[in-house]
Design an enzyme around this catalytic site. Sequence first.
Site, PDB file in Angstrom:
ATOM      1  N   ASP A  67      59.490  37.146  72.731  1.00  0.00           N
ATOM      2  CA  ASP A  67      58.985  35.729  72.859  1.00  0.00           C
ATOM      3  C   ASP A  67      57.510  35.774  73.249  1.00  0.00           C
ATOM      4  O   ASP A  67      56.876  36.702  73.762  1.00  0.00           O
ATOM      5  CB  ASP A  67      59.778  34.856  73.775  1.00  0.00           C
ATOM      6  CG  ASP A  67      60.147  35.646  74.807  1.00  0.00           C
ATOM      7  OD1 ASP A  67      59.722  36.453  75.568  1.00  0.00           O
ATOM      8  OD2 ASP A  67      61.414  35.072  75.757  1.00  0.00           O
ATOM      9  N   ASP A 134      69.036  29.629  84.006  1.00  0.00           N
ATOM     10  CA  ASP A 134      69.917  28.478  83.112  1.00  0.00           C
ATOM     11  C   ASP A 134      70.714  29.237  82.019  1.00  0.00           C
ATOM     12  O   ASP A 134      71.325  28.619  81.318  1.00  0.00           O
ATOM     13  CB  ASP A 134      69.128  27.366  82.792  1.00  0.00           C
ATOM     14  CG  ASP A 134      68.106  27.916  81.596  1.00  0.00           C
ATOM     15  OD1 ASP A 134      68.153  29.179  81.269  1.00  0.00           O
ATOM     16  OD2 ASP A 134      67.336  27.192  81.014  1.00  0.00           O
ATOM     17  N   HIS A 136      69.573  31.250  79.795  1.00  0.00           N
ATOM     18  CA  HIS A 136      68.778  31.632  78.428  1.00  0.00           C
ATOM     19  C   HIS A 136      68.616  33.271  78.305  1.00  0.00           C
ATOM     20  O   HIS A 136      68.485  33.963  79.235  1.00  0.00           O
ATOM     21  CB  HIS A 136      67.467  31.028  78.329  1.00  0.00           C
ATOM     22  CG  HIS A 136      66.345  31.442  79.449  1.00  0.00           C
ATOM     23  ND1 HIS A 136      65.633  30.528  80.117  1.00  0.00           N
ATOM     24  CD2 HIS A 136      65.732  32.606  79.477  1.00  0.00           C
ATOM     25  CE1 HIS A 136      64.716  31.090  81.016  1.00  0.00           C
ATOM     26  NE2 HIS A 136      64.882  32.353  80.556  1.00  0.00           N
ATOM     27  N   GLU A 141      67.222  28.427  75.030  1.00  0.00           N
ATOM     28  CA  GLU A 141      67.611  27.500  76.228  1.00  0.00           C
ATOM     29  C   GLU A 141      69.134  26.718  75.843  1.00  0.00           C
ATOM     30  O   GLU A 141      69.275  26.541  74.885  1.00  0.00           O
ATOM     31  CB  GLU A 141      66.498  26.520  76.425  1.00  0.00           C
ATOM     32  CG  GLU A 141      65.293  27.083  76.849  1.00  0.00           C
ATOM     33  CD  GLU A 141      65.047  27.493  78.207  1.00  0.00           C
ATOM     34  OE1 GLU A 141      66.200  27.856  78.777  1.00  0.00           O
ATOM     35  OE2 GLU A 141      64.094  27.318  78.943  1.00  0.00           O
TER      36      GLU A 141
END
Length: 242
Positions: A67, A134, A136, A141
């Site tokens: 990413d 979280d 990810h 996400e």
Amino acid sequence: MKVIVKEDYSALCGVAADLLEQAVRAEPSCRLGLATGSSPIGVYQELSRRCREEGLDFSRVHTVNLDEYVGLEPGHEQSYRSFMDRQLFSQINIPRENTYVPLGVGDMEKNLRSFRRLLSGGETSVQLLGLGADGHIGFNEPGDALQSEAHLEELDERTIASNARFFADASLVPRQAVTMGMGDILQARTLVLLISGSGKEEAASRLLLSGEITPRWPVTFLKLHRDVWVLLTRDLASRIGY
Ligand code: F6R
């Protein structure tokens, strides 16, 4: 899933470096999938040492990163391109043209096409992954659904808050990223998830202690893969009751 529990972070990095080294020795022109963030830094230091001191040869290896932030020029200090140049590419004998970090500026439709073309044009031997608090993976996400292919993603408030540590101010953290999709990640032959850093207990439990697969916890999709290594410290394992 192969779960490896070790005493400390540096031992985890040794295991991840072993898995990447095996792939390179078995196939010197293989493609490695790489990650940024704090978790892989020790792995890159160990690979750099092995290149320098033990002749581990990256001259034919290709790499592709998960990413990049949207809006940061490749030369920006906090771009993932410059992170990779600093932490790994400048430390090993890989030709720069063999390294690919998606571009986060300019025509994003065009950038996505080039990222998707590259991903579908070859196979990744080993994909290194970190874990977001979280849940990810890459920058996929949590939400109602996950995307299979490379796409743009709005970053969660929790991810922005966590990544603010690298910026002078939280308002400077980009709000969007370009990321491999979950399908792209699952295409790699082997996945290596190194869990390190604070606040990851719940995400780790969802992966290791529950049978559920849910887009609310993207990491749970790794349960679908047949060759995934999960690396964590004894301390984290005991905190989640693993
Ligand atoms: C980075 C990436 C992210 C990180 C995750 C954990 O390329 O894809 O998923 O792996 O945010 O980051 P750290 O390791 O900094 O806790």
